[in-house]
Design a protein around this motif. Structure first.
Motif, short mmCIF file in Angstrom:
data_model
loop_
_atom_site.label_atom_id
_atom_site.label_comp_id
_atom_site.label_asym_id
_atom_site.label_seq_id
_atom_site.Cartn_x
_atom_site.Cartn_y
_atom_site.Cartn_z
N UNK A 20 0.85 -1.19 0.00
CA UNK A 20 0.00 0.00 0.00
C UNK A 20 0.89 1.24 0.00
N UNK A 21 0.68 2.09 -0.98
CA UNK A 21 1.46 3.31 -1.09
C UNK A 21 2.83 3.11 -1.72
N UNK A 22 3.18 1.89 -2.04
CA UNK A 22 4.49 1.62 -2.64
C UNK A 22 4.48 2.04 -4.11
N UNK A 23 5.64 2.42 -4.59
CA UNK A 23 5.76 2.79 -5.99
C UNK A 23 6.43 1.67 -6.76
N UNK A 24 6.09 1.59 -8.01
CA UNK A 24 6.70 0.61 -8.91
C UNK A 24 8.02 1.19 -9.38
N UNK A 25 9.11 0.44 -9.28
CA UNK A 25 10.41 0.96 -9.72
C UNK A 25 10.39 1.34 -11.21
N UNK A 26 11.07 2.44 -11.54
CA UNK A 26 11.14 2.86 -12.94
C UNK A 26 11.82 1.78 -13.77
N UNK A 27 12.98 1.33 -13.29
CA UNK A 27 13.72 0.27 -13.99
C UNK A 27 14.15 -0.77 -12.98
N UNK A 28 14.25 -1.99 -13.47
CA UNK A 28 14.66 -3.10 -12.61
C UNK A 28 15.37 -4.13 -13.48
N UNK A 32 18.64 -10.84 -15.39
CA UNK A 32 19.80 -10.32 -16.10
C UNK A 32 19.49 -9.28 -17.16
N UNK A 33 18.23 -8.92 -17.36
CA UNK A 33 17.86 -7.93 -18.36
C UNK A 33 17.21 -6.72 -17.70
N UNK A 34 17.54 -5.53 -18.22
CA UNK A 34 16.93 -4.30 -17.71
C UNK A 34 15.51 -4.20 -18.26
N UNK A 35 14.59 -3.85 -17.38
CA UNK A 35 13.19 -3.72 -17.75
C UNK A 35 12.68 -2.38 -17.23
N UNK A 36 12.08 -1.59 -18.11
CA UNK A 36 11.44 -0.34 -17.69
C UNK A 36 10.09 -0.74 -17.10
#
Length: 143
Positions: A20-28, A32-36
């Protein structure tokens, strides 16, 4: 990290309403792969439902996010990490959870069509029942 600190971090993850109230990371980095991640979730949710041709991509992303969540939790449980790194992992896991919640309640176009068909069938059954109950069943009168 001390055992009681590890336990506290895990308790934060297991707490009801941790997202609750948490934000989704912009990138993660997932598998092994970067994901927006924030952009992916926003674009997917903005459609309201997942088109059939993209369903497998979304399902694969959800599977990868679940694997990554588990791997990060295991690092907290068993890894030789600092308290600060543990905090970072907790925040990222909560962000992953938030993304999974956002993606989890999406419908698909096929499911919507199926629900509409079921509703129409239910209405037809109800009308048939009412006709029988009121003695207006024409199909029985012709037998």
């Amino acid at each position: 990290m001390k055992p009681y600190e590890r336990k506290q971090l895990l308790a934060r993850l297991d707490r009801e309403g941790a997202t609750v109230g948490a934000t989704i990371p912009d990138e993660i980095t997932v598998q092994g792969e970067r994901l927006a991640l924030a952009e992916f979730v926003f674009e997917t949710r903005s459609r309201g439902s997942v088109p059939a041709d993209e369903r497998e991509t979304v399902e694969q992303a959800k599977r990868n996010l679940r694997r990554e969540r588990l791997a990060r939790r295991q690092r907290i449980e068993e890894g030789d990490i600092t308290r600060e790194r543990g905090e970072e992992l907790v925040e990222s896991i909560i962000g992953i959870e938030r993304a999974l919640h956002a993606l989890g309640d999406l419908g698909t176009a096929d499911i919507e069509r199926e629900a509409t068909a079921k509703e129409a069938a239910d209405q037809k059954r109800w009308m048939n029942f009412l006709q029988q109950a009121l003695g207006r069943d024409e199909s029985r009168a012709r037998r």
